[in-house]
Motif scaffolding. Structure first.
Motif, short mmCIF file in Angstrom:
data_model
loop_
_atom_site.label_atom_id
_atom_site.label_comp_id
_atom_site.label_asym_id
_atom_site.label_seq_id
_atom_site.Cartn_x
_atom_site.Cartn_y
_atom_site.Cartn_z
N TYR A 121 15.85 59.06 10.76
CA TYR A 121 16.17 57.63 11.73
C TYR A 121 15.15 57.82 12.60
CZ TYR A 121 20.50 57.96 9.17
OH TYR A 121 21.55 58.13 7.84
N GLY A 122 14.41 58.72 12.85
CA GLY A 122 13.29 58.88 13.69
C GLY A 122 13.41 59.38 15.16
N ALA A 123 12.39 59.83 15.81
CA ALA A 123 12.67 60.30 17.39
C ALA A 123 12.79 59.12 18.06
CB ALA A 123 11.20 61.28 17.68
N ASP A 124 13.97 58.39 18.20
CA ASP A 124 14.13 57.37 19.18
C ASP A 124 15.30 57.19 19.82
OD1 ASP A 124 13.79 54.42 19.62
OD2 ASP A 124 15.04 53.89 18.09
N THR A 125 15.45 56.69 20.83
CA THR A 125 16.45 56.58 21.79
C THR A 125 16.99 55.20 22.16
OG1 THR A 125 16.18 58.93 22.93
CG2 THR A 125 17.71 57.05 23.91
N SER A 126 17.95 54.59 21.27
CA SER A 126 18.42 53.21 21.39
C SER A 126 19.96 53.12 21.26
CB SER A 126 18.02 52.49 20.48
OG SER A 126 18.30 52.79 19.12
N GLN A 198 19.06 60.67 26.08
CA GLN A 198 18.83 61.01 24.73
C GLN A 198 20.12 61.34 24.15
OE1 GLN A 198 17.34 62.62 27.07
NE2 GLN A 198 16.56 64.66 26.32
N TYR A 199 20.53 60.71 22.79
CA TYR A 199 21.74 61.15 22.08
C TYR A 199 21.61 62.48 21.54
CZ TYR A 199 23.59 56.56 23.32
OH TYR A 199 24.05 55.57 24.07
N LYS A 273 13.93 62.56 22.54
CA LYS A 273 14.36 61.31 21.94
C LYS A 273 15.76 61.75 21.01
CE LYS A 273 11.00 58.69 23.00
NZ LYS A 273 11.31 57.66 24.36
N GLY A 274 16.64 60.77 20.75
CA GLY A 274 17.83 61.21 19.92
C GLY A 274 18.62 59.90 19.78
N GLN A 275 19.15 59.75 18.62
CA GLN A 275 19.75 58.48 18.17
C GLN A 275 21.25 58.71 17.99
OE1 GLN A 275 18.40 61.20 16.05
NE2 GLN A 275 16.87 59.72 15.57
N ARG A 276 21.91 57.62 17.93
CA ARG A 276 23.44 57.78 17.62
C ARG A 276 23.37 57.68 16.25
NH1 ARG A 276 25.90 52.35 21.01
NH2 ARG A 276 27.77 53.58 20.25
#
Length: 303
Positions: A121-126, A198-199, A273-276
């Motif tokens: 899901y990518g290195a993204d924090t949202s 970041q999750y 970075k980290g995603q839910r």
């Protein structure tokens, strides 16, 4: 005769734990190894050498199931162009070799289960919550996981039930993620990384092993499954809990993002970075997490 499970990466952190779970569940286990190892009453070792594009074909021919765990560590070294190639090929090349042997001998498996990662899901924090239907990201982690899973799909194309386990951070005693971060926290020097917002998608090694066992035994499981606890833990929350378990409150300032980017380069995205990530799909199969709470999970790992 007990059904045989062949594991790639069987001598690693997850592989060793899973081997014990499988043996306790009355499976026989085979492991591919680069080193010469003596067989035991419970485990048979076969040679493989990816540098020579070689796997002992008997390992595949004698298997009822294959679990693919092998792969170079994501955060072991800086992501140079050469290192990125090694990370990708260490995951896809074994599948290509297994596929060629299965096709050559028209060999059927009861199931092929491949590791993958929530990095797809990518290195993204949202604030978005990623499900198995979320499109892969276009960064290094996303593209690597996508090609990893595409390789697994070639096994599915042979008519073999194929399951892909998208794993987050794995927590276990003296191993994996905690082996890297716990010593600093234990010494009293724990800190939050970057913003700390970041999750941190995570799972206890016991739960992950049980998911792999279920993927073998549950004939209805097919395709990708997220293997993480959905509790929205952030790096800040993780850091505070770990410090508290060692008996102190965090006192060091947050590790600045720009320092981590200088030290780690592009690889800094893996920690900054980290995603839910949703675990709804695996729970709908009837799976229940033994460790659904971060504090309980960490406490069990530090005993």
């Amino acid at each position: 005769m007990p059904k045989n499970v062949l594991i790639t990466g069987g001598t690693g952190f997850i592989g060793k734990y899973l081997t014990d779970i499988l043996i306790a569940s009355d499976f026989s286990v085979s492991i591919l190894s680069r080193a010469d190892r003596k067989n035991t009453n419970s485990v048979t070792y076969y040679k493989w050498d990816l540098t020579q594009n070689y796997i002992d074909e008997n390992a595949i021919l004698n298997a009822d199931y294959v679990i693919h765990l092998a792969g170079e560590g994501i955060v072991e070294k800086r992501w140079t162009k050469k290192r990125k190639k090694v990370i990708l090929e260490s995951r896809t090349q074994p599948i290509e070799l297994i596929h060629s042997i299965l096709k050559k001998h028209n060999k059927a498996l009861n199931a092929f289960v491949s590791a993958s990662a929530v990095g797809i899901y990518g290195a993204d924090t949202s604030e978005r919550i990623c499900t198995e239907e979320t499109p892969p990201a276009n960064d290094f982690l996303g593209l690597t996981c996508q090609q990893w899973e595409n390789a697994a799909d070639t096994i599915a194309a042979l008519g073999i039930r194929t399951v892909k386990i998208r794993t987050g951070i794995v927590l276990g005693k003296d191993e994996g993620f905690l082996k890297k971060v716990a010593p600093g926290f234990k010494a009293g020097f724990g800190s939050i990384l970057g913003t700390g917002k970041q999750y941190l998608p995570w799972i206890h090694i016991e739960d992950l092993s049980q998911i792999y066992l279920k993927a073998i035994m549950d004939i209805h499981m097919n395709g990708p499954y997220n293997a993480t606890v959905t509790d929205n833990t952030t790096n800040a929350r993780f850091s505070k809990i770990l410090a508290n378990l060692y008996g102190y409150n965090l006192w060091l300032p947050k590790a600045p993002e720009f320092i981590l980017k200088i030290v780690l380069g592009e690889m800094s995205a893996a920690v900054l970075k980290g995603q839910r990530v949703s675990s709804e799909k695996i729970q709908k199969t009837g799976f229940e997490f033994q460790y659904p709470d971060m504090e309980t999970a960490l406490s069990s790992c530090l005993k």
